[in-house]
Design a protein around this motif. Sequence first.
Motif, PDB file in Angstrom:
ATOM      1  N   ARG A  40      33.397  38.610  53.393  1.00 36.47           N
ATOM      2  CA  ARG A  40      32.611  37.375  53.366  1.00 36.47           C
ATOM      3  C   ARG A  40      33.439  36.191  52.859  1.00 36.47           C
ATOM      4  NH1 ARG A  40      28.783  40.979  51.137  1.00 36.47           N
ATOM      5  NH2 ARG A  40      29.132  40.133  49.037  1.00 36.47           N
ATOM      6  N   LEU A  41      34.268  36.439  51.840  1.00 40.34           N
ATOM      7  CA  LEU A  41      35.070  35.360  51.258  1.00 40.34           C
ATOM      8  C   LEU A  41      36.115  34.833  52.229  1.00 40.34           C
ATOM      9  CD1 LEU A  41      35.663  36.823  47.672  1.00 40.34           C
ATOM     10  CD2 LEU A  41      34.416  34.720  48.194  1.00 40.34           C
ATOM     11  N   THR A  42      36.698  35.723  53.003  1.00 40.86           N
ATOM     12  CA  THR A  42      37.823  35.340  53.854  1.00 40.86           C
ATOM     13  C   THR A  42      37.444  35.070  55.307  1.00 40.86           C
ATOM     14  OG1 THR A  42      38.315  37.667  54.389  1.00 40.86           O
ATOM     15  CG2 THR A  42      39.388  36.718  52.431  1.00 40.86           C
ATOM     16  N   GLY A  43      36.272  35.567  55.721  1.00 41.67           N
ATOM     17  CA  GLY A  43      35.898  35.431  57.120  1.00 41.67           C
ATOM     18  C   GLY A  43      36.586  36.431  58.028  1.00 41.67           C
ATOM     19  N   ILE A  44      37.282  37.400  57.452  1.00 42.61           N
ATOM     20  CA  ILE A  44      37.966  38.450  58.217  1.00 42.61           C
ATOM     21  C   ILE A  44      36.997  39.614  58.414  1.00 42.61           C
ATOM     22  CG2 ILE A  44      39.913  40.071  58.198  1.00 42.61           C
ATOM     23  CD1 ILE A  44      41.410  38.009  56.473  1.00 42.61           C
ATOM     24  N   SER A  45      37.021  40.210  59.579  1.00 40.12           N
ATOM     25  CA  SER A  45      36.058  41.262  59.900  1.00 40.12           C
ATOM     26  C   SER A  45      36.154  42.420  58.917  1.00 40.12           C
ATOM     27  CB  SER A  45      36.292  41.782  61.321  1.00 40.12           C
ATOM     28  OG  SER A  45      37.513  42.503  61.390  1.00 40.12           O
ATOM     29  N   LYS A  46      35.034  43.143  58.764  1.00 39.14           N
ATOM     30  CA  LYS A  46      35.005  44.261  57.827  1.00 39.14           C
ATOM     31  C   LYS A  46      36.011  45.353  58.185  1.00 39.14           C
ATOM     32  CE  LYS A  46      30.227  43.651  56.224  1.00 39.14           C
ATOM     33  NZ  LYS A  46      28.880  44.260  56.136  1.00 39.14           N
ATOM     34  N   HIS A  89      39.716  36.768  42.956  1.00 36.39           N
ATOM     35  CA  HIS A  89      38.314  37.160  42.733  1.00 36.39           C
ATOM     36  C   HIS A  89      38.134  38.576  42.204  1.00 36.39           C
ATOM     37  CE1 HIS A  89      36.893  33.545  44.752  1.00 36.39           C
ATOM     38  NE2 HIS A  89      37.739  33.788  45.738  1.00 36.39           N
ATOM     39  N   GLY A  90      39.220  39.374  42.164  1.00 36.93           N
ATOM     40  CA  GLY A  90      39.056  40.760  41.773  1.00 36.93           C
ATOM     41  C   GLY A  90      38.507  40.944  40.370  1.00 36.93           C
ATOM     42  N   PRO A  91      37.843  42.085  40.091  1.00 38.15           N
ATOM     43  CA  PRO A  91      37.534  43.177  41.012  1.00 38.15           C
ATOM     44  C   PRO A  91      36.521  42.737  42.086  1.00 38.15           C
ATOM     45  CG  PRO A  91      37.320  43.888  38.725  1.00 38.15           C
ATOM     46  CD  PRO A  91      37.380  42.391  38.727  1.00 38.15           C
ATOM     47  N   VAL A  92      36.765  43.166  43.306  1.00 41.06           N
ATOM     48  CA  VAL A  92      35.938  42.706  44.417  1.00 41.06           C
ATOM     49  C   VAL A  92      35.853  43.815  45.460  1.00 41.06           C
ATOM     50  CG1 VAL A  92      37.957  41.641  45.534  1.00 41.06           C
ATOM     51  CG2 VAL A  92      35.655  40.819  46.090  1.00 41.06           C
ATOM     52  N   SER A  93      34.678  43.921  46.097  1.00 42.11           N
ATOM     53  CA  SER A  93      34.477  44.946  47.115  1.00 42.11           C
ATOM     54  C   SER A  93      35.026  44.482  48.449  1.00 42.11           C
ATOM     55  CB  SER A  93      32.991  45.264  47.256  1.00 42.11           C
ATOM     56  OG  SER A  93      32.303  44.142  47.815  1.00 42.11           O
ATOM     57  N   ARG A  94      35.205  45.430  49.377  1.00 42.59           N
ATOM     58  CA  ARG A  94      35.699  45.077  50.710  1.00 42.59           C
ATOM     59  C   ARG A  94      34.685  44.205  51.449  1.00 42.59           C
ATOM     60  NH1 ARG A  94      37.279  51.094  52.539  1.00 42.59           N
ATOM     61  NH2 ARG A  94      35.443  51.437  51.235  1.00 42.59           N
ATOM     62  N   ALA A  95      33.382  44.481  51.240  1.00 40.73           N
ATOM     63  CA  ALA A  95      32.362  43.674  51.916  1.00 40.73           C
ATOM     64  C   ALA A  95      32.434  42.224  51.436  1.00 40.73           C
ATOM     65  CB  ALA A  95      30.975  44.256  51.657  1.00 40.73           C
ATOM     66  N   ARG A  96      32.598  42.032  50.131  1.00 40.25           N
ATOM     67  CA  ARG A  96      32.677  40.655  49.618  1.00 40.25           C
ATOM     68  C   ARG A  96      33.968  39.985  50.067  1.00 40.25           C
ATOM     69  NH1 ARG A  96      33.638  38.011  44.063  1.00 40.25           N
ATOM     70  NH2 ARG A  96      32.651  35.978  44.383  1.00 40.25           N
ATOM     71  N   VAL A 112      32.918  50.474  46.316  1.00 42.56           N
ATOM     72  CA  VAL A 112      34.152  50.510  45.533  1.00 42.56           C
ATOM     73  C   VAL A 112      34.698  49.094  45.397  1.00 42.56           C
ATOM     74  CG1 VAL A 112      36.533  51.351  45.454  1.00 42.56           C
ATOM     75  CG2 VAL A 112      34.701  52.845  46.280  1.00 42.56           C
ATOM     76  N   THR A 113      35.173  48.744  44.205  1.00 40.49           N
ATOM     77  CA  THR A 113      35.797  47.437  43.994  1.00 40.49           C
ATOM     78  C   THR A 113      37.304  47.615  43.798  1.00 40.49           C
ATOM     79  OG1 THR A 113      35.343  47.550  41.613  1.00 40.49           O
ATOM     80  CG2 THR A 113      33.748  46.389  43.000  1.00 40.49           C
ATOM     81  N   TYR A 114      38.043  46.560  44.137  1.00 40.35           N
ATOM     82  CA  TYR A 114      39.504  46.607  44.093  1.00 40.35           C
ATOM     83  C   TYR A 114      40.047  45.444  43.280  1.00 40.35           C
ATOM     84  CZ  TYR A 114      38.964  49.963  47.882  1.00 40.35           C
ATOM     85  OH  TYR A 114      38.607  51.058  48.637  1.00 40.35           O
ATOM     86  N   GLU A 115      41.186  45.700  42.646  1.00 41.95           N
ATOM     87  CA  GLU A 115      41.854  44.666  41.878  1.00 41.95           C
ATOM     88  C   GLU A 115      43.366  44.832  42.003  1.00 41.95           C
ATOM     89  OE1 GLU A 115      40.755  45.157  37.820  1.00 41.95           O
ATOM     90  OE2 GLU A 115      41.818  47.063  37.577  1.00 41.95           O
ATOM     91  N   LEU A 116      44.084  43.822  41.580  1.00 42.25           N
ATOM     92  CA  LEU A 116      45.538  43.856  41.605  1.00 42.25           C
ATOM     93  C   LEU A 116      46.058  44.881  40.605  1.00 42.25           C
ATOM     94  CD1 LEU A 116      48.068  42.289  42.739  1.00 42.25           C
ATOM     95  CD2 LEU A 116      47.945  40.932  40.636  1.00 42.25           C
ATOM     96  N   CYS A 117      47.098  45.618  40.968  1.00 46.98           N
ATOM     97  CA  CYS A 117      47.782  46.505  40.025  1.00 46.98           C
ATOM     98  C   CYS A 117      48.665  45.634  39.135  1.00 46.98           C
ATOM     99  CB  CYS A 117      48.641  47.531  40.761  1.00 46.98           C
ATOM    100  SG  CYS A 117      47.702  48.799  41.606  1.00 46.98           S
ATOM    101  N   ARG A 118      48.119  45.206  38.036  1.00 53.56           N
ATOM    102  CA  ARG A 118      48.818  44.239  37.188  1.00 53.56           C
ATOM    103  C   ARG A 118      50.093  44.798  36.573  1.00 53.56           C
ATOM    104  NH1 ARG A 118      45.760  39.770  35.486  1.00 53.56           N
ATOM    105  NH2 ARG A 118      43.747  39.648  36.542  1.00 53.56           N
ATOM    106  N   SER A 153      39.006  46.373  55.639  1.00 56.21           N
ATOM    107  CA  SER A 153      39.157  47.741  55.120  1.00 56.21           C
ATOM    108  C   SER A 153      40.556  48.284  55.401  1.00 56.21           C
ATOM    109  CB  SER A 153      38.114  48.655  55.749  1.00 56.21           C
ATOM    110  OG  SER A 153      36.810  48.282  55.343  1.00 56.21           O
ATOM    111  N   GLU A 154      41.079  48.001  56.584  1.00 55.66           N
ATOM    112  CA  GLU A 154      42.415  48.479  56.949  1.00 55.66           C
ATOM    113  C   GLU A 154      43.484  47.844  56.059  1.00 55.66           C
ATOM    114  OE1 GLU A 154      45.465  48.438  60.784  1.00 55.66           O
ATOM    115  OE2 GLU A 154      43.368  47.831  61.031  1.00 55.66           O
ATOM    116  N   ILE A 155      43.363  46.547  55.830  1.00 54.53           N
ATOM    117  CA  ILE A 155      44.351  45.848  55.000  1.00 54.53           C
ATOM    118  C   ILE A 155      44.279  46.314  53.556  1.00 54.53           C
ATOM    119  CG2 ILE A 155      44.985  43.589  54.040  1.00 54.53           C
ATOM    120  CD1 ILE A 155      44.125  42.379  56.735  1.00 54.53           C
ATOM    121  N   VAL A 156      43.063  46.461  53.026  1.00 51.84           N
ATOM    122  CA  VAL A 156      42.913  46.926  51.649  1.00 51.84           C
ATOM    123  C   VAL A 156      43.521  48.319  51.494  1.00 51.84           C
ATOM    124  CG1 VAL A 156      41.254  47.636  49.886  1.00 51.84           C
ATOM    125  CG2 VAL A 156      40.912  45.489  51.115  1.00 51.84           C
TER     126      VAL A 156
END
Length: 404
Positions: free
Chosen positions: A32-38, A22-29, A69-75, A42-45
């Motif tokens: 929501r996508l994964t069901g993992i707490s915010k 889904h990237g670029p994607v924010s931590r909040a999204r 802030v949005t995040y994406e894979l370092c291609r 944030s810690e994993i990201v």
Amino acid sequence: MVSKSPERPATSRTILTSIVEHGPVSRARLSRLTGISKPTTSEIVGDLERSGLVQQSGRTNGGIGRTAVTYELCRDAAYFVACDLGASKIHMAIADLGTTVLGEVSAPTERNDRPRLKKQLQSMLNELLAENRIDRRRVRMAVVGTPGVVDRRTGSVALVPNIPAFEGVNLPKFMQAVFGSAVMIENDVNLGVIGEHAAGHGSDNDNLVYLALGTGIGMGLLVDGRLVRGHSGAAGEIAYLPIGGDPFEPVNVSNGTLESSVGAAAIVASYQKAGGERGMSVRSIFERLGSGDTIAETVVRDLGRHVALGIAAVAAVLDPNLVVLGGSIGARPELAKHVRLNLSALMLTPPAVEVSSLGNRGPIEGALIVGGERLQREVLGLDATEPLRAITAAGIRKRMEAAE
């Protein structure tokens, strides 16, 4: 350059897979996508960013409230090479960790001389690296598709009469010297059926046959969604069916009885033997169809008969619901017409026959799919591959549309 990652905890894999998909994607999204707490997200990201696998790509815009802030894979963390090494042509591509194809090159195969073949492959690789300004050390693996029977334990290849340079060679060692990285050797038609299943006519078919006909003939088999290789890797070596000639002739035992009647050399020889003009190529023979050349018409009609006999033999055992014809000869619609007519006469319920929608790209696209999945599993420590396959299939369609 990132090193190989161990398999990650399930929550980390879920976050990373979602960023890939889904990237670029924010931590909040992501939360929501994964069901993992915010907080956990944030810690994993943060951990992924520090490891060099994920990077900030920008900020969200629009909507109400603060931007994020949005995040994406370092291609560019790693790259891989896909190579379709055929008897007549080499097709090579390089892609990044996100499976984006950055460049492709092709050239006629130096198939008779091993040193020249090695030099050719190295030259093609260097061209791709230079054009895309890629450090060779970041190329982590290569997937090479080749005709013949691939030993899954050693990667060695047998039964490749159309590439004399491969005779007696330790192919994995040879290819590792070319690419300077880990190498996976796979049968080219196995890669072809993977490509067709991902984004070709076979995308909705789990019982699929991919038949490639060019210099030689080969078949990739998918049964209930699984690639069939057989005990020694020889499943799909349809060239050796005892059809189209004397199967006890030593040359046919070595090169394949069916191939002796349907390969490119056999088509040209049949045309000349029937009184056709000498010096004609297979392409020229097909181009004479409809021009009053009755010899060309007969040769192609007989070719369709032999190919249909081979398909009928396979269908009696595997019962596919679709046969996709590929390769420089197999993809000719004139041939497909004769194959369908002959199958209708041979079988009560013949499988559907389609010309590959990927053209000659089936094997290279299959190599890109396999290479992308393996690279992401290795570098990212992932075990889930379905999101990647979906992204790769979308990439295939995009490339095909751009080529039209």
